[in-house]
Design a protein around this motif. Structure first.
Motif, PDB file in Angstrom:
ATOM      1  N   GLY A  19       0.723  -1.119  -0.043  1.00 23.72           N
ATOM      2  CA  GLY A  19       0.168   0.009  -0.036  1.00 23.72           C
ATOM      3  C   GLY A  19       0.689   1.310  -0.076  1.00 23.72           C
ATOM      4  O   GLY A  19       1.646   1.584   0.187  1.00 23.72           O
ATOM      5  N   VAL A  20       0.231   2.776  -0.287  1.00 21.91           N
ATOM      6  CA  VAL A  20       0.649   3.524  -0.420  1.00 21.91           C
ATOM      7  C   VAL A  20       0.625   4.207   0.704  1.00 21.91           C
ATOM      8  O   VAL A  20      -0.583   4.444   0.918  1.00 21.91           O
ATOM      9  N   PHE A  21       1.377   4.793   1.893  1.00 18.30           N
ATOM     10  CA  PHE A  21       0.578   5.574   3.337  1.00 18.30           C
ATOM     11  C   PHE A  21       0.793   7.223   2.941  1.00 18.30           C
ATOM     12  O   PHE A  21       1.961   8.032   2.293  1.00 18.30           O
ATOM     13  N   ASP A  22      -0.441   7.430   2.964  1.00 17.87           N
ATOM     14  CA  ASP A  22      -1.439   8.872   2.824  1.00 17.87           C
ATOM     15  C   ASP A  22      -1.311  10.153   5.023  1.00 17.87           C
ATOM     16  O   ASP A  22      -1.986   8.953   5.170  1.00 17.87           O
ATOM     17  N   ARG A  23      -1.197  10.423   5.245  1.00 20.07           N
ATOM     18  CA  ARG A  23      -0.622  10.469   6.721  1.00 20.07           C
ATOM     19  C   ARG A  23      -1.276  11.852   6.292  1.00 20.07           C
ATOM     20  O   ARG A  23      -1.445  12.310   7.770  1.00 20.07           O
ATOM     21  N   ASN A  24      -2.405  11.985   5.848  1.00 17.85           N
ATOM     22  CA  ASN A  24      -2.944  12.768   5.750  1.00 17.85           C
ATOM     23  C   ASN A  24      -2.792  14.373   6.274  1.00 17.85           C
ATOM     24  O   ASN A  24      -4.002  14.299   7.110  1.00 17.85           O
ATOM     25  N   GLY A  25      -1.465  14.455   5.891  1.00 23.79           N
ATOM     26  CA  GLY A  25      -0.850  15.681   6.531  1.00 23.79           C
ATOM     27  C   GLY A  25      -0.464  16.371   7.871  1.00 23.79           C
ATOM     28  O   GLY A  25      -0.223  17.038   8.672  1.00 23.79           O
ATOM     29  N   TYR A  26      -0.796  14.954   8.340  1.00 26.83           N
ATOM     30  CA  TYR A  26      -0.401  14.861  10.130  1.00 26.83           C
ATOM     31  C   TYR A  26       1.021  14.552   9.234  1.00 26.83           C
ATOM     32  O   TYR A  26       1.960  13.884   8.571  1.00 26.83           O
ATOM     33  N   LEU A  27       2.109  15.045  10.531  1.00 25.17           N
ATOM     34  CA  LEU A  27       3.619  14.869  10.862  1.00 25.17           C
ATOM     35  C   LEU A  27       3.743  13.666  11.435  1.00 25.17           C
ATOM     36  O   LEU A  27       3.501  12.581  11.601  1.00 25.17           O
ATOM     37  N   TYR A  28       4.740  12.998  10.803  1.00 28.48           N
ATOM     38  CA  TYR A  28       5.047  11.450  10.792  1.00 28.48           C
ATOM     39  C   TYR A  28       5.427  11.119  12.141  1.00 28.48           C
ATOM     40  O   TYR A  28       7.004  11.063  12.187  1.00 28.48           O
ATOM     41  N   HIS A  29       4.834  11.233  13.146  1.00 29.57           N
ATOM     42  CA  HIS A  29       5.023  11.046  14.610  1.00 29.57           C
ATOM     43  C   HIS A  29       4.327  10.859  15.310  1.00 29.57           C
ATOM     44  O   HIS A  29       2.765  10.856  15.042  1.00 29.57           O
ATOM     45  N   GLY A  30       4.843  10.367  16.381  1.00 26.51           N
ATOM     46  CA  GLY A  30       3.913   9.694  17.543  1.00 26.51           C
ATOM     47  C   GLY A  30       2.538   8.637  17.058  1.00 26.51           C
ATOM     48  O   GLY A  30       2.900   7.650  16.280  1.00 26.51           O
ATOM     49  N   VAL A  31       1.533   8.944  16.966  1.00 22.22           N
ATOM     50  CA  VAL A  31       0.464   7.078  16.607  1.00 22.22           C
ATOM     51  C   VAL A  31       0.422   7.542  15.376  1.00 22.22           C
ATOM     52  O   VAL A  31       0.517   6.391  14.566  1.00 22.22           O
ATOM     53  N   VAL A  32       0.345   8.217  14.184  1.00 24.73           N
ATOM     54  CA  VAL A  32       1.005   8.281  13.001  1.00 24.73           C
ATOM     55  C   VAL A  32       1.884   7.006  12.751  1.00 24.73           C
ATOM     56  O   VAL A  32       1.780   6.176  11.780  1.00 24.73           O
ATOM     57  N   ALA A  33       3.077   7.708  13.036  1.00 26.52           N
ATOM     58  CA  ALA A  33       4.533   6.163  12.619  1.00 26.52           C
ATOM     59  C   ALA A  33       4.120   5.153  13.603  1.00 26.52           C
ATOM     60  O   ALA A  33       4.358   4.114  12.931  1.00 26.52           O
ATOM     61  N   ALA A  34       3.302   5.446  14.678  1.00 24.43           N
ATOM     62  CA  ALA A  34       2.393   3.977  15.177  1.00 24.43           C
ATOM     63  C   ALA A  34       1.848   2.831  14.653  1.00 24.43           C
ATOM     64  O   ALA A  34       2.325   1.694  14.680  1.00 24.43           O
ATOM     65  N   PHE A  35       1.288   3.643  13.753  1.00 25.97           N
ATOM     66  CA  PHE A  35       0.592   2.837  13.417  1.00 25.97           C
ATOM     67  C   PHE A  35       1.578   2.503  11.647  1.00 25.97           C
ATOM     68  O   PHE A  35       1.134   1.372  11.965  1.00 25.97           O
ATOM     69  N   ALA A  36       1.659   3.120  11.153  1.00 27.01           N
ATOM     70  CA  ALA A  36       2.675   2.658   9.925  1.00 27.01           C
ATOM     71  C   ALA A  36       3.598   1.904  10.359  1.00 27.01           C
ATOM     72  O   ALA A  36       3.461   0.861   9.269  1.00 27.01           O
ATOM     73  N   ASP A  37       3.969   2.258  11.526  1.00 23.98           N
ATOM     74  CA  ASP A  37       5.204   0.862  12.210  1.00 23.98           C
ATOM     75  C   ASP A  37       4.583  -0.773  12.631  1.00 23.98           C
ATOM     76  O   ASP A  37       4.937  -1.718  11.883  1.00 23.98           O
ATOM     77  N   ALA A  38       3.542  -0.340  13.208  1.00 21.55           N
ATOM     78  CA  ALA A  38       2.811  -1.990  13.281  1.00 21.55           C
ATOM     79  C   ALA A  38       1.926  -2.671  12.120  1.00 21.55           C
ATOM     80  O   ALA A  38       1.869  -3.320  12.025  1.00 21.55           O
TER      81      ALA A  38
END
Length: 118
Positions: free
Chosen positions: A91-110
């Protein structure tokens, strides 16, 4: 925070969102995985941009999790299982304008740990 500060934060996130979305697109084989987080919960969906349809979706509200790193890991595990059931491995990850940090980074890593290539 004042209303002026909140308005500016939202404007900056939407500016980042437009900049990121101009560069990425999803297809049936490799969908765009878009995340949205509010103060209470996290929502995620896999989108086929060719036909503008949602392939799979998961909501933290239905699972009863909070919008924190632990909740993001649980949601990613559930979402990865839904994607694998549909036969999607990348898949292609769309962080939706959020910084790649915290919850967004934890979701992508998981999501990566559960077998989805981003």
């Amino acid at each position: 925070m004042t209303a002026k500060v909140l308005k500016r934060k939202l404007a900056l996130r939407l500016k980042r969102k437009r900049r990121v979305r101009a560069k990425i697109s999803g297809c049936p084989v490799c969908p765009r995985i878009s995340i949205f987080k509010s103060n209470r919960t996290i929502y995620v969906q896999a989108i086929n941009d060719v036909t503008a349809t949602t392939i799979a979706a998961a909501s933290g509200k239905k699972l009863g999790i909070k919008a924190n790193k632990d909740g993001a890991v649980v949601l990613a595990k559930e979402f990865a299982a839904a994607l694998k059931a549909k036969g999607i491995e990348t898949g292609v990850f769309d962080r939706n304008g959020y910084l790649y940090h915290g919850v967004v980074a934890a979701f992508a890593d998981a999501l990566r740990e559960n077998g989805i290539k981003l």
